[in-house]
Design an enzyme around this catalytic site. Structure first.
Site, short mmCIF file in Angstrom:
data_model
loop_
_atom_site.label_atom_id
_atom_site.label_comp_id
_atom_site.label_asym_id
_atom_site.label_seq_id
_atom_site.Cartn_x
_atom_site.Cartn_y
_atom_site.Cartn_z
N GLU A 1 0.94 -1.32 -0.06
CA GLU A 1 0.09 0.19 0.02
C GLU A 1 0.86 1.32 0.17
OE1 GLU A 1 -4.24 -1.40 2.00
OE2 GLU A 1 -2.48 -0.71 3.42
N GLU B 1 -7.15 -7.14 -1.23
CA GLU B 1 -7.63 -6.89 0.13
C GLU B 1 -9.20 -6.52 -0.02
OE1 GLU B 1 -5.77 -4.44 3.08
OE2 GLU B 1 -3.81 -5.51 2.71
#
Length: 846
Positions: free
Chosen positions: A186, A255
């Site tokens: 991320e 995710e």
């Protein structure tokens, strides 16, 4: 569990195809093209789920993975946690809960693949994001940028993990289960803060990963500028609109949040399965071929592994498998049936591109020859030479719709309406637990000294930042100074400013104040009127960490601890004590004594008597207990305590903080799943401690793995920081479960009963009940065929009622699982011409 799949509610399926079966085989090559991952030359549609190995125990891993496989998963995803694998530079640890090789091999033994997210930055609400604290103290280092010192350490750890996997032959090209690896995590969310250095770092990280020659694809999640051949992937509640940064890369979702993490002082977030399944549906509909539930099993932040600030010990995440490893219904069952439906159509999903056509506002029809970007509302597949998959979707978040497709009229509920109610009530019902109350006469205690003690203190001018001082060796740092008062004025206001996360304030060894922040804003102020004595007075401040920051730009240098102290109101007006002389001590007295250790259980340091001190700060308690009989995990009820940490037989089960209540507003009895979801959309447990079991508000539960206790006496030690009553603590274990199902005769059959060349009208829906492994159905509490009303635990007969108790008992009693066709032919017709439903509540136990 119930018999009706989520597909039965979001899809009315007409299958005209030869069903396929894909078996797990040893892979020699994993590549990708624009549609999917390619394993042994074959495109694959893959369902994945996150299970972090340290958040459970090795003894439980096989059961978690078995349930994941039964739930329809193909892949298990996990981070790698650098700070526990290399706690000291150059000294590695891969044992117990951190035995990464054992975990990967356990997944392989179950016949599943592995996605290994090496990072080495994890985030994961894990302490310091997974970075080892020693990294912070390398002179000149800067994390996650083009800093050479950081890159050297990161490359070394990446290589360590890759080499370890190669040595154990765990990559797919070696016959192992690892088909994907991830570098960084991320970073795209924070890259802006690092400027050009961030852009160069991304390129370097990608080149470094590829140079390690894993022979499997690498991914970077939430990284729009991931250079080829790295696959950039999507993270979020919805990824149906995601497009990779290259037309040569597949659409992957690393995710998909099954819920959200929990923080002390916050209500419990959850995500309805209807919305979760809808998100999965939309993703595959738009061409996605790999999606991962974050989390599929969340588990527990044992010890001091929880990140910060103020991440709770429970990492339940409202996942399909709950914190204790039990199946969460209806989420697990709905998703299982969804996965089965997708798997039936796998070849059609990946063989061509979906073609979309609008049928109206928020209504669409999607079809692909030889393919189905699966999931919306209705599927129709014709056989060769015109094989295709098609479906209809209603994306409106309020209004239902009727559409005609292929000559048939279909009712499309808004946002994939689900009607079934299925539940599993366990710890919240006393008939399902064994409970042991830890009586007050059995407790011993040790009262700590306030302030610095022994030879562990040092003196410095000014206020020191906490993390740089403690090196995270302890949650605690004592700040001690003296205040001299002369004259008649002896009252003043004490102003304290802190970067977080909490602090106790003592004046002349008496507690006068407690302050704390929250997860979103850890800073806090204390403004307290205090009384001082003439002459010398002591001011002792105990600053407390609750997890080191784990996310954000430059999070690695975020500070903690007290940075300003002043007295207001004495003769001099405002007396700034911040730059004066302060004496410090890292840790509290009980830590230096080792009171959490089993070896000190019989030490003379402990006091025992009839007058148990309660509601006292800075006190250690211990007691021995015999674990309640059973094979499952244990629950420690700490509702009567304030804030602290607990150990069982020397192992920390984590921090507790029942005294920190969530806001009293923001929760609703019913959460409308229609419309887009975020972490605050659906909440429960308002006005309660973070880890209160919301169906029983008197219980604040903390997980004790069964393998951490042994037959005979076990030692429980608590370090209570605020004050509580340990005589009200209890230990529980689950001894049974109530399972329910609510299925209409108009519902489609379960996905695994779908037959080629037949329509649903020729098949019968059925109730399916399944107990946890090791239990069986021992009683049926309710069974009605007709128009029953209520939800699991509150079912009651409706105006039409046929008592089918004996039929259900005959089919189910003594069984691990059972199924009952829902039809008048099987159950009788008490109300001809009326649409009927079968509702069942049964009990499972040994």
């Amino acid at each position: 569990m119930g018999g009706k799949s989520i597909i039965a509610y979001i899809l009315l399926v007409i299958l005209v195809l030869v069903s396929c079966c894909f078996e797990r085989t040893v892979c020699s090559a994993v590549t990708y093209d624009h549609r999917a991952l390619v394993i042994d030359g074959k495109r694959r549609v893959l369902q994945s789920g996150s299970i972090h190995y340290p958040r459970s125990t090795p003894e439980v891993w096989p059961e978690l993975i078995r349930k994941s496989k039964e739930g329809g998963l193909d892949v298990i995803e996990t981070y790698v946690f650098w700070n526990y694998h290399e706690p000291v530079k150059g000294q590695y640890y891969f044992e117990g809960r951190f035995d990464l090789v054992r975990f990967v091999k356990t997944v392989q033994e179950a016949g599943l693949f592995v996605h290994l997210r090496i990072g080495p930055y994890a985030c994961a609400e894990w302490n310091y994001g997974g970075f080892p604290m020693w990294l912070h103290f390398i002179p000149g280092i800067q994390f996650r940028t083009t800093n050479e010192l950081f890159k050297e350490e990161m490359k070394r750890f990446l290589a360590k993990i890759v080499d370890l996997m190669k040595e154990e032959k765990l990559f797919a090209s070696q016959g192992g289960p690892i088909i994907l690896a991830q570098v960084e995590n991320e970073y795209g969310n924070v890259e802006w803060a690092y400027g050009v250095g961030g852009e160069l770092y991304v390129k370097w990280a990608a080149e470094t990963a590829v140079s390690l020659n894993t022979s499997v694809p690498w991914v970077m999640c939430s990284q729009g500028d991931a250079p080829d051949p790295i696959i950039n992937t999507c993270n979020g509640f919805y990824c149906d609109g995601f497009t990779p940064n290259s037309p040569t890369k597949p659409i992957m979702w690393t995710e998909n949040y099954s819920g959200w993490f929990l923080s002390f002082g916050y209500a419990i977030p959850y995500r309805p399965v209807e919305d979760l399944a809808f998100a999965v549906a939309r993703f595959f509909e738009t061409g996605g071929t790999f999606q991962n539930y974050y989390m599929y099993f969340g588990g527990t932040n044992f010890g001091r592994t929880a990140g910060g600030p103020l991440v709770a010990t429970s990492y339940d995440y409202d996942a399909p498998l709950d914190e204790y490893g039990f199946i969460r219904q209806p989420k697990w069952g709905h998703l299982r049936d969804l996965h089965k439906a997708i798997k039936l159509c796998e070849e059609y999903l990946i063989s061509s591109e979906p073609v979309q056509q609008q049928l109206g506002v928020n209504l669409e029809f999607i079809v692909s020859m030889w393919a189905l970007p699966l999931l919306a509302r209705h599927i129709s597949i014709t056989k060769p030479s015109n094989e295709c998959a098609a479906f209809l979707a209603n994306y409106d978040n309020r209004s239902d719709a009727n559409v005609t497709f292929n000559g048939n009229l279909y009712h499309l509920p808004a946002w994939l309406l689900t009607q079934r109610t299925t539940g599993d009530h366990s710890f919240g019902q006393k008939k399902n637990v064994n409970e042991l109350l830890l009586a007050s006469s059995s407790w011993s205690w040790y009262i700590e000294e306030v302030g610095v003690s022994g030879n562990n203190s040092f003196t410095e001018p000014g206020l020191l930042e906490q993390i740089n001082t403690t090196k995270d060796d302890s949650d605690f740092l004592w700040y001690t100074t003296s205040i001299n008062v002369s004259g008649e004025e002896k009252e003043a206001f004490l102003n304290i400013e802190s970067l977080g996360h909490a602090a106790l304030v003592f004046v002349n060894k008496k507690l006068v104040a407690f302050g704390y922040g929250n997860h979103d804003y850890a800073n806090f102020s204390i403004n307290e009127k205090i009384s001082l004595n003439e002459g010398n007075n002591t001011l002792d401040l105990l600053s407390m960490m609750v997890g080191v920051q784990n996310y954000g730009p430059w999070f690695d240098i975020a500070g903690a601890g007290i940075y300003f102290v002043a007295l207001i109101g004495l003769k001099n007006g405002k007396n700034d004590l911040s730059s004066g002389e302060w004496t410090y001590q890292v840790g509290v007295e009980g830590e230096y004594l080792g009171l959490d250790k089993v070896s000190l259980a019989n030490s003379s340091l402990w006091t025992q008597g009839s007058a148990l001190p309660v509601n006292k700060s800075l006190i250690w308690y211990k007691v021995t207990f015999v674990a309640p009989e059973g094979k499952g995990p244990l629950v420690l009820n700490l509702a009567s305590m304030g804030k602290g940490q607990a150990w069982v037989d020397g192992q920390s089960i984590g921090r507790y903080w029942p005294a920190y209540l969530s806001p009293s507003t923001g929760c609703t009895e019913y959460c409308d799943y229609r419309g887009t979801h975020d972490p605050s959309t659906c909440q429960k447990g308002c006005g309660q401690p973070a880890q209160t079991f919301y169906e029983e508000i008197t219980m604040s539960r903390y997980h004790i793995p069964r393998t951490w206790v042994h037959p005979g006496e076990n030692l429980l030690v608590l370090h209570e920081e605020l004050g509580g009553d340990p005589s009200k603590i209890s230990v529980r274990t689950r001894t049974g479960q109530d399972i329910c199902s609510f299925v209409s005769e108009a519902d489609p059959p379960t996905a695994d009963s779908w037959k080629p060349n037949s329509e649903f009208s020729s098949q019968v829906p059925e109730v399916r009940l399944t107990c946890e492994q090791g239990w069986q159905i021992t009683s049926v509490n309710f069974a009605s065929y007709g128009t029953p009303v209520g939800t699991c635990g509150t079912f009651r007969p409706g105006t039409c009622h046929a008592d089918v108790l004996s039929t259900v008992e005959k089919a189910c009693i003594g069984q691990l699982k059972c199924s009952i066709p829902v039809s008048s032919a099987n159950l009788g017709d008490a109300c001809p011409g009326l649409l009927k439903t079968l509702a069942i509540e049964a009990h499972c136990s040994e």
